[in-house]
Design a protein around this motif. Structure first.
Motif, mmCIF file in Angstrom:
data_model
loop_
_atom_site.group_PDB
_atom_site.id
_atom_site.type_symbol
_atom_site.label_atom_id
_atom_site.label_comp_id
_atom_site.label_asym_id
_atom_site.label_seq_id
_atom_site.Cartn_x
_atom_site.Cartn_y
_atom_site.Cartn_z
ATOM 1 N N ARG A 1 92.590 77.240 -23.748
ATOM 2 C CA ARG A 1 91.479 77.755 -22.951
ATOM 3 C C ARG A 1 90.193 77.829 -23.771
ATOM 4 N N LEU A 2 90.315 78.228 -25.036
ATOM 5 C CA LEU A 2 89.156 78.305 -25.923
ATOM 6 C C LEU A 2 88.543 76.915 -26.114
ATOM 7 N N MET A 3 89.389 75.939 -26.404
ATOM 8 C CA MET A 3 88.900 74.569 -26.599
ATOM 9 C C MET A 3 88.302 74.014 -25.309
ATOM 10 N N LEU A 4 88.906 74.332 -24.180
ATOM 11 C CA LEU A 4 88.361 73.886 -22.900
ATOM 12 C C LEU A 4 87.010 74.530 -22.644
ATOM 13 N N ASP A 5 86.882 75.804 -22.952
ATOM 14 C CA ASP A 5 85.599 76.496 -22.783
ATOM 15 C C ASP A 5 84.520 75.836 -23.644
ATOM 16 N N LEU A 6 84.856 75.524 -24.895
ATOM 17 C CA LEU A 6 83.895 74.841 -25.768
ATOM 18 C C LEU A 6 83.519 73.476 -25.196
ATOM 19 N N ALA A 7 84.488 72.768 -24.634
ATOM 20 C CA ALA A 7 84.222 71.455 -24.047
ATOM 21 C C ALA A 7 83.338 71.580 -22.806
ATOM 22 N N LEU A 8 83.581 72.601 -21.999
ATOM 23 C CA LEU A 8 82.778 72.807 -20.797
ATOM 24 C C LEU A 8 81.342 73.210 -21.138
ATOM 25 N N HIS A 9 81.153 73.827 -22.293
ATOM 26 C CA HIS A 9 79.823 74.273 -22.716
ATOM 27 C C HIS A 9 79.334 73.453 -23.903
ATOM 28 N N ASN A 10 79.687 72.184 -23.910
ATOM 29 C CA ASN A 10 79.391 71.257 -24.996
ATOM 30 C C ASN A 10 77.978 70.693 -24.831
ATOM 31 N N THR A 11 76.980 71.536 -25.110
ATOM 32 C CA THR A 11 75.584 71.136 -24.943
ATOM 33 C C THR A 11 74.925 70.776 -26.270
ATOM 34 N N GLY A 12 75.662 70.893 -27.354
ATOM 35 C CA GLY A 12 75.083 70.695 -28.681
ATOM 36 C C GLY A 12 74.732 72.012 -29.338
ATOM 37 N N GLU A 13 74.610 73.057 -28.536
ATOM 38 C CA GLU A 13 74.325 74.398 -29.057
ATOM 39 C C GLU A 13 75.644 75.106 -29.345
ATOM 40 N N PRO A 14 75.683 75.909 -30.401
ATOM 41 C CA PRO A 14 76.916 76.647 -30.692
ATOM 42 C C PRO A 14 77.213 77.694 -29.621
ATOM 43 N N VAL A 15 78.494 77.939 -29.407
ATOM 44 C CA VAL A 15 78.960 78.905 -28.412
ATOM 45 C C VAL A 15 79.547 80.104 -29.160
ATOM 46 N N ARG A 16 79.125 81.289 -28.769
ATOM 47 C CA ARG A 16 79.609 82.504 -29.428
ATOM 48 C C ARG A 16 80.988 82.901 -28.899
ATOM 49 N N ALA B 1 91.705 73.568 -39.241
ATOM 50 C CA ALA B 1 92.265 72.254 -38.918
ATOM 51 C C ALA B 1 91.172 71.215 -38.654
ATOM 52 N N GLY B 2 89.914 71.653 -38.623
ATOM 53 C CA GLY B 2 88.817 70.730 -38.374
ATOM 54 C C GLY B 2 88.599 70.399 -36.904
ATOM 55 N N TYR B 3 89.181 71.190 -36.000
ATOM 56 C CA TYR B 3 89.025 70.952 -34.561
ATOM 57 C C TYR B 3 87.690 71.478 -34.047
ATOM 58 N N VAL B 4 87.168 72.515 -34.702
ATOM 59 C CA VAL B 4 85.876 73.085 -34.322
ATOM 60 C C VAL B 4 85.009 73.203 -35.575
ATOM 61 N N ARG B 5 83.717 73.321 -35.337
ATOM 62 C CA ARG B 5 82.770 73.550 -36.434
ATOM 63 C C ARG B 5 82.163 74.923 -36.251
ATOM 64 N N SER B 6 82.027 75.601 -37.366
ATOM 65 C CA SER B 6 81.411 76.926 -37.374
ATOM 66 C C SER B 6 79.944 76.779 -37.763
ATOM 67 N N ILE B 7 79.062 77.413 -37.004
ATOM 68 C CA ILE B 7 77.638 77.443 -37.316
ATOM 69 C C ILE B 7 77.277 78.892 -37.585
ATOM 70 N N ARG B 8 76.799 79.157 -38.779
ATOM 71 C CA ARG B 8 76.476 80.528 -39.184
ATOM 72 C C ARG B 8 75.064 80.903 -38.757
ATOM 73 N N PRO C 1 72.214 83.969 -36.885
ATOM 74 C CA PRO C 1 72.035 84.728 -35.639
ATOM 75 C C PRO C 1 72.206 83.887 -34.375
ATOM 76 N N GLN C 2 71.944 82.604 -34.462
ATOM 77 C CA GLN C 2 72.123 81.712 -33.309
ATOM 78 C C GLN C 2 73.401 80.895 -33.463
ATOM 79 N N GLY C 3 74.290 81.372 -34.320
ATOM 80 C CA GLY C 3 75.505 80.633 -34.652
ATOM 81 C C GLY C 3 76.603 80.776 -33.624
ATOM 82 N N GLY C 4 77.692 80.148 -33.923
ATOM 83 C CA GLY C 4 78.857 80.157 -33.055
ATOM 84 C C GLY C 4 79.754 78.993 -33.419
ATOM 85 N N TYR C 5 80.356 78.402 -32.416
ATOM 86 C CA TYR C 5 81.283 77.302 -32.632
ATOM 87 C C TYR C 5 81.003 76.186 -31.651
#
Length: 144
Positions: A12-27, A52-59, A61-65
């Motif tokens: 569900r987490l990966m699907l949420d990231l895919a659904l909100h895959n705008t180039g901006e990190p998701v919190r 595992a390298g499936y997601v990228r972390s962006i540090r 105040p505007q960070g997320g995954y």
């Protein structure tokens, strides 16, 4: 075979990231809110996905995954095996080489291999992109 909450929530987490895959990190807090899952639990799961390298972390105040690759590069099987381990129905099929002393005389081994192949056939064909498409085609108020 039962998929644990860790496996289901990772999907569900990966699907949420895919659904909100705008180039901006998701919190994580936003995902937790949309998915109605504890953000603390999602932090544990995202750590596994990040290592595992499936997601990228962006540090920051505007960070997320965000996804490390395009949704079509992830199969359901990849995500579930990462979080669940083997999806084999019996322990003797967990490893590439079956070391069970009974395998020569085990008539049910054929059944377990068929079941394992059927599960793998499904989870290794369905991608995150497929799930996004399915989600976008839902017309009722079903929440993923």
């Amino acid at each position: 075979m039962k998929i644990s909450t860790k496996g289901r929530y990772a999907l569900r987490l990966m699907l949420d990231l895919a659904l909100h895959n705008t180039g901006e990190p998701v919190r994580i807090k936003d995902i937790a809110s949309r998915q109605e899952i504890s953000d603390k639990y999602l932090e544990q799961i995202i750590s596994i996905l990040n290592k595992a390298g499936y997601v990228r972390s962006i540090r920051g105040p505007q960070g997320g995954y965000r996804l490390a690759r395009e949704p079509e590069k992830y199969t359901v099987g990849m995500i579930l095996r990462l979080t669940e381990g083997s999806l084999a129905p019996v322990p003797c099929l967990d490893d590439e080489v079956n070391v069970c002393a009974r395998q020569e005389a085990c008539v049910t081994l054929r059944l377990w291999r068929m079941l394992d192949a059927a599960v793998s056939d499904v989870v290794d064909k369905v991608t995150l992109a497929d799930l996004v498409e399915w989600q976008n085609n839902i017309t009722d108020n079903y929440v993923i």
